[in-house]
Every structure is written in structure tokens, then in C-alpha cells.
Write an enzyme that holds these catalytic residues in place. Structure first.
Site: not given
Length: 763
Positions: A492, A719
């Protein structure tokens, strides 16, 4: 396929829509959950009901009374085909099925196989296990004491050389103790004008991928194919082959699309169990976890962080000591890597000459903890950026001004001694301050009585995991079409599209014309894993090298037929001239492993601890109701340095997704326990962010930067937006209501009680 002779149609830097988008929105995308093969048996796991105990007996007779049950296997059955059935990336501490002892509530003890999944589930309820309960330890602080020991002996896997010294260590829950020292902290603390010390805690949470974990093992003659929702197919093949004592070419691992991973689907999760069950049953075996079962499989580390800082009379940080205790649960998984690779960033992005760090990976009798988006960094930033604001307020200094004075600038070295080259720490901080109009202090008006507005910001950074290897293959067929083979898993994050853009840019085609092969370890080459935001940098380089290799071969082919690649209109014409027909292909291979220097075992120092740094920060404006403690995020700004974006639109989506995920961990997500039993292991009780929780305004900022050693100047971003969310919210709450929360999650109840306690104290 036409070859571009100029750079007018560059592919890198385009916001190309994700290549797999049409398959997914049309429902044609392949997932392991949809797979079925002839003769397949469904597996259902029987799980421990005690947190720590010896297995006295297992009675499976009730299961066989149910029609349709084919097999029931326990740890002793597994040992018949695998004498030492333990696995794990850092320690071989996790049995395929429990042997002699259980270590947490939810540990797999037995497995039922049936033709129907509902029959298997019913039969699993009829298996009775008798335990002798043992004392248990759940808290990471308590686990530092040897009163209750989870594992009798430490068993490093041998994968990581720096863990070998732990072989055979007994009477401890410390899976790894990592230490770093720079300068003379003790002396600096003695000379400091001010010393500040605080403790912060973060809770255990779950990844909640909306596609639950699933794996299917199929045995054919002397080979095995494992279809699995995994982020690390190459590791799965290596570890399953090791476990079974087979050569790697007897194990094939195939990964279609993933419905989310976030670190949950790394290393071995279900694959060892389905592999052993398939061999024992001599039939294909499929195991599909429920959402509840995922809570017993892998989680995020709870932590306790004690941080102490010395500040001189000029307001500069001169000393810092960090002690981080990581609650790793019953099995180490990749926790020792979190302890070291994230632990050395604990002092934060600040220029401090005297630093000491003690970081501990701890076993407890909770569900195992491993990698989760951020790899430990959000827990650290939560602490050191809350601590930073607390220092600034106690000194009577603006929090932004305090950061500006102490932030790492230019190429200054971080605590490990590695330069912060190409790390736009200042740039991210200043972009957040600018977008929030921090100096203008332009607060909006509260929406009603008892409401208060507050603002906060926070900034953090992360090192990339290293050293790791990535390999890619680019094939140009005789008609000029292009295929990219790699084992990076697109779950994704858009990696297939970004990698195709690199190929297209170098070979000279449109991104949409590059076919990307999903991971199949018989076909796609080795990649360590899809984790830690390493793919853009590591695999990006491998793909670049492979594309450059195939282009060089095409150039040689053109030369051999008396042409120039620069003037060739169709690649297919080259093959026809070379071979006399539409035949042959050109294959380029690229392998990449970055420079890395292991830290000194005594000091933790290294001047090449990471190939690149990720920088991310968040600014928050919120409104809190001082009567109820309820608060809402009015505005959130996420800024990140990711080098040069390969695909700006995908980058923006990554920033939004990461920030929203961390928002849930900050505001309300928490695994609750009663005697080691998770009491909210369902989406009915464990809430993740919904549309009502999205900030009224959320803005994503790509800070202009260039990673000199990155492919096309790029580096990872998946992240970065997780780093600053938690402390930015805590800092904004303090700005609004004057209360300081030091434990996550920051629930309305926690804010309410803090406000009431403050009022009582003032009274």
C-alpha cells in the site's frame, strides 16, 4: 517501446497514480485470503489461557468427536519432523507450537485441521490443556529484576553478530543491553547550571492491518510453496529452509498484494506453523487469523524512558542520560534491533557533547512485540520532545527558541559520532514554525466557555537499518517491453510505482509501461525485507543499477548492429536486427548494500552507523474542554525531509497515513490487560481512528532537500510523520491547559484528572 532521447519526459518526480490501483478498485487484486487449492485443510490454533505455566497434559479426544476433523497436532508432533522447532530473527526462542511450557496468554499450544474452517474452530474449543501456573512478570520495570525469568536461557539466532556474546546467558529477562557513551556526562552534569529529570511511559498497541495475517503451505514431492501475506519473503524462505533442514531452492515463497502490514507481517509469523502442519498432514494447510488472534501474535513495544539533562547558564544542553526499557513480550522477535538501532537516537536531534545511553530489550509474559511503523522512534520522540518542552518552560524560554539554540545543524555528528549529513533537521523545524506562524502567536478564539486553545510542536529523527542487501532484475523483451523483478512487497506504500519510475527514467519508457512482478522467491531476487523505510534507498539503488546495466547492454546491442541507442526509435528493432527475428532479451542485474561500520562494543561509537537519516516533525493546534478533558485537533502540520521525492503524491499520502496512525496511538489506542489476558482484543473494544478523529485541517510539507547518496537524491519516508505527533499533542495540551501528561495514551480521562489535580494543588 520508444526510447526517449531527452529528459523532457522524466519519470522520476511525477505523481504517477499507483500502478496496481485499477486491480484493487475493481476487486481483481489477488490476496492470500482468496486462495484455495485442492485438498486444502483449514487450521485453527488452540491458545494458552495462562500467562506462564508448564503444560501438564493436552486432551484432544473431544475434538475428534466432531465430524470433519482430520488432525490435531501439538509441539511433540512437530518435534518428530523438526527436532529443534524454534525460530525468530534475533533469537531462536519461539516454538512452532508450545513445548513443555507457555510464556503468554495466547501462545499457540495445538492446531486443529479440518476441511471446513468452522469445524476446525469448533473442534479447537474442545481441546483441554492442563497447566501448572508459574509466577509471571508483565511490566518492563519489574522485568529488570530476576525474580521471575521468562526464558531459562538466551538463544541468539546467529543472524546478528553483535548478539553472539549472549549465547547461554541465564537468569535474566534482558535479551539485549545496549550502551553508548560520548564525552564525560558525569562531569558535565556536575558543571550544569540546571538538571532536569523526567520519566515517560508508552503503552502496548497493535498494528491492526485490515487484512489479518494469513498463510497457505502446499507440499509437492520434495518442495514446498508458501503463499503468505508477508513483508519479508526472502527471510521466510531462508528461515523455513533452516528450520526444516532443506536447501533454499526447495522452498518457494509467494506474496501477492497485502492489505496493510506496518511491521506486523515481518519475519516468521504463521509460516512455520503451516509448513510443519502441511508436512505432518501431507496436505495443503491454510491458516487465517481472526482480528482477535492478531493481538496475540505481534504488537508494539510498551516502554519506560527515563531521561536526565544538564543545561548550562546560557541555555545550552551539555549533558544527557537516557535509560530506555523496552517491553518485548514473551519472544524477542526483532526487539533487540529496536533496542540498539533506535536506542542510539534517544538523546534526540540535539547537539550534546556528553551523552550516555542504556537501552534494554526485556522479556515479559505479554504477547510478543516487534517492528511497528517507526521501529521504536515514536516512543523515544514522545519522551525527549516532551522533556524538551518541559525544560524550556521551566527555564522560561520559548520552546521553539530553545530548540533553535540546541538543534543539530549542518553536518554535526549525532551521539554515535555519525555525521548528520543531508539531514534537514533545521529545515523541518523551521517549516513547521513558519506554517504555524509561531512567532506571531496568532491563536484562534476558543469555541465557547471552558474551552482553551493550545499549540505544540515536536521533531524527531531515525536511522535506516543497515547493513542490508537488495537485488533487482530488469528485463527488456524482444518487443521492447520492460519487466522489473524484485522482492520488495508493495503493501500500500506505492513501492512498485516508485521503483517502476526509476526503471522508466533510466531505460527511457513510460512508468505505466513497466510491469512489476510481485514477490516469488523462485523468480524475484533477494531483498532483506520491506521495513524501516529502507526500500526507496536500498532497493531504489538496486533497481537503478539493474536499469543502468540493461541500458548499457542495449547500447552494446545497438553498437553491434551499427546503430546508436540515442537515435534508436524502437528497442524491438534492435532485437530483430540482432537475431533476425523477434527473439532474445536483455537482462540487467543490480545489487546494493550500503556502507556501514559496526559500533564500538564499549562506547557505541561509529562514524557510519546509518546510510541516511529520516527527519520528521509535527505541529499541532488543538482545543481542550477544561470541564471534561476532551480535546480535538484543529490543525496538524506534518513536515519531513525525504530527500528528493520520487512520486510527490504518494509521499503526501504516506505522511497523512503515518500521522493518522500515530494519532490513534496517541489519543486512545491501548491494549488492556488483566493478569496477562488482553481484554479488548477486537475492533469493538480496541478503537482505531475514524473519520471523526481526523484533524479539521491536516497539511503535509515536503521539505526541500537532496540525499547525496540516494537514488535520484531520494530516501525513505513511510515512518517520518509518526515521530512528532504524540509530543506535539502533549505540548499543545500543556500550552492550553497547563497540565503535563507523561503516559500514553492521552485520553480525555487522563486530561480531566490532570486538570482536576492541578486545581486541587492550586487550592
Amino acid at each position: 517501446m520508444n526510447v526517449r532521447a531527452d529528459t523532457a519526459n522524466r519519470q522520476v518526480g511525477r505523481s504517477v497514480p499507483r500502478l496496481e490501483g485499477p486491480e484493487k478498485v475493481s476487486g481483481r487484486a489477488s490476496y492470500v485470503h482468496n486462495m484455495s487449492v485442492p485438498g486444502m485443510l483449514y487450521a485453527k490454533v488452540v491458545r494458552s489461557t495462562v500467562a506462564h505455566g508448564r503444560i501438564l497434559s493436552i486432551d484432544a479426544s473431544g475434538a475428534f468427536e466432531i465430524s470433519g476433523v482430520e488432525h490435531v497436532f501439538t509441539g511433540s508432533d512437530v518435534q518428530k519432523i523438526v527436532p529443534d522447532p524454534y525460530f525468530g530473527p534475533a533469537f531462536h526462542d519461539q516454538p512452532v507450537l508450545a513445548i513443555d511450557k507457555v510464556h503468554f496468554v495466547g501462545e499457540p499450544v495445538a492446531v486443529v485441521l479440518a476441511r471446513d474452517p468452522y469445524v476446525a474452530a469448533e473442534a479447537a474449543q474442545q481441546i483441554w490443556v492442563d497447566y501448572e501456573e508459574l509466577p509471571a512478570v508483565f511490566d518492563e520495570v519489574e522485568a529488570m529484576k530476576p525474580d521471575v525469568v521468562v526464558h531459562d536461557e538466551l538463544k541468539p539466532a546467529g543472524t546478528f553478530p553483535d548478539l553472539k556474546h549472549l549465547i547461554g546467558r541465564r537468569n535474566t529477562n534482558i535479551a539485549l543491553d545496549y550502551h553508548l557513551k560520548r564525552g564525560d556526562p558525569e562531569r558535565a552534569f556536575a558543571q550544569a547550571a540546571h538538571v532536569f529529570e523526567h520519566e515517560f511511559r508508552s503503552q502496548q498497541v497493535m498494528h491492526v492491518p485490515l487484512e489479518p495475517m494469513v498463510a497457505l503451505a502446499v507440499v509437492s514431492h520434495d518442495t514446498m510453496t508458501i503463499h503468505t501475506a508477508s513483508q519479508s519473503p526472502s527471510f521466510v524462505r531462508t528461515e523455513i529452509a533452516r528450520l526444516l533442514g532443506w536447501s533454499e531452492n526447495r522452498v518457494k515463497v509467494k506474496v501477492p498484494f497485502l492489505g496493510g502490514g506496518f511491521g506486523a507481517k515481518l519475519y516468521i509469523k504463521l509460516e512455520a506453523l503451516v509448513a510443519c502442519a502441511a508436512l505432518l498432514a501431507r496436505a495443503p494447510v491454510k491458516l487465517m487469523l481472526t482480528m482477535e488472534e492478531q493481538f496475540y501474535t505481534i504488537t508494539k513495544h510498551a516502554s519506560t524512558f527515563r531521561i536526565r539533562s544538564g543545561v548550562n547558564s546560557e541555555g545550552r544542553l551539555i549533558a544527557r542520560h537516557c535509560e530506555v526499557l523496552w517491553n518485548g513480550g514473551a519472544f524477542a522477535d526483532i526487539g533487540p534491533r529496536v533496542t540498539q538501532k533506535s536506542g542510539f537516537t534517544a538523546p534526540g536531534p540535539y547537539d550534546i557533547d556528553n551523552v550516555s545511553i542504556d537501552s534494554y530489550a526485556l522479556y515479559t509474559n505479554r504477547p510478543p512485540a516487534g517492528a511497528l511503523r517507526g521501529f521504536g522512534i515514536p516512543q523515544l520522540v514522545w519522551a525527549y520532545e516532551s522533556h524538551t518542552d518541559m525544560i524550556a518552560h521551566e527555564l522560561g524560554v520559548d520552546p521553539l527558541a530553545f530548540r533553535r539554540k540546541n538543534i543539530l545543524k549542518g553536518d554535526r555528528p549525532q551521539a554515535t559520532g555519525t555525521s548528520m549529513k543531508d539531514a534537514a533537521v533545521e529545515g523541518v523545524l523551521e517549516r513547521i514554525a513558519e506554517r504555524m506562524d509561531w512567532s506571531g502567536k496568532a491563536h484562534r478564539e476558543p469555541s465557547g466557555p471552558g474551552k482553551r486553545i493550545g499549540r505544540g510542536l515536536a521533531i524527531g529523527f531515525k536511522a535506516s537499518i543497515a547493513p542490508t542487501t537488495s537485488v533487482a532484475i530488469v528485463t527488456v523483451s524482444a518487443d521492447g517491453s520492460t519487466i522489473l523483478q524484485l522482492s520488495t512487497v508493495d503493501m500500500g506504500q506505492g513501492s512498485n510505482t516508485a521503483m517502476a519510475q526509476i526503471v522508466a527514467d533510466i531505460v527511457g519508457v513510460a512508468t505505466e509501461d513497466v510491469k512489476v512482478v510481485t514477490p516469488d522467491t523462485d523468480v524475484t531476487p533477494y531483498d532483506m525485507a520491506t521495513l524501516g523505510s529502507r526500500s526507496t534507498f536500498h532497493m531504489g539503488h538496486a533497481v537503478r543499477l539493474a536499469a543502468e546495466d540493461v541500458r548499457a547492454k542495449l547500447a552494446d546491442m545497438a553498437k553491434s548492429v551499427g546503430e546508436s541507442l540515442a537515435t534508436t526509435e524502437r528497442i524491438g528493432d534492435l532485437f530483430k536486427k540482432k537475431y533476425g527475428m523477434q527473439a532474445g532479451n536483455a537482462v540487467g542485474v543490480g545489487t546494493y548494500i550500503p556502507e556501514y561500520k559496526s559500533p564500538d562494543p564499549e562506547t557505541g561509537q561509529s562514524d557510519k552507523i546509518t546510510p541516511f537519516w529520516m527527519i520528521g516533525g509535527t505541529g499541532v493546534e488543538l482545543e481542550v474542554d477544561t470541564e471534561t478533558g476532551k480535546y480535538r485537533i484543529l490543525r496538524m502540520i506534518n513536515a519531513a525531509d525525504l530527500g528528493t521525492p520520487l512520486n510527490p503524491k504518494i509521499v503526501e499520502s504516506q505522511l497523512s497515513g503515518a500521522a493518522m496512525m500515530q494519532l490513534g496511538f496517541t489519543m486512545f489506542e491501548e491494549m488492556r490487560f488483566d493478569g496477562g489476558q488482553v481484554t479488548n482484543a477486537s475492533l469493538a473494544d480496541y478503537k482505531i481512528p475514524g473519520i471523526q478523529d481526523v484533524p479539521q485541517t491536516m497539511e503535509n510539507e515536503i521539505v526541500e532537500a537532496h540525499q547525496h547518496n540516494g537514488p535520484f537524491g531520494a530516501k525513505g519516508v513511510g515512518e517520518s510523520a509518526t515521530f512528532g505527533v504524540s509530543p506535539a499533542i502533549a505540548n499543545a495540551l500543556f500550552d492550553a491547559a497547563g497540565v503535563r501528561i507523561t503516559s500514553l495514551p492521552i485520553t480525555p480521562e487522563a486530561v480531566f484528572h490532570a486538570i482536576r489535580a492541578q486545581e486541587e494543588g492550586a487550592g
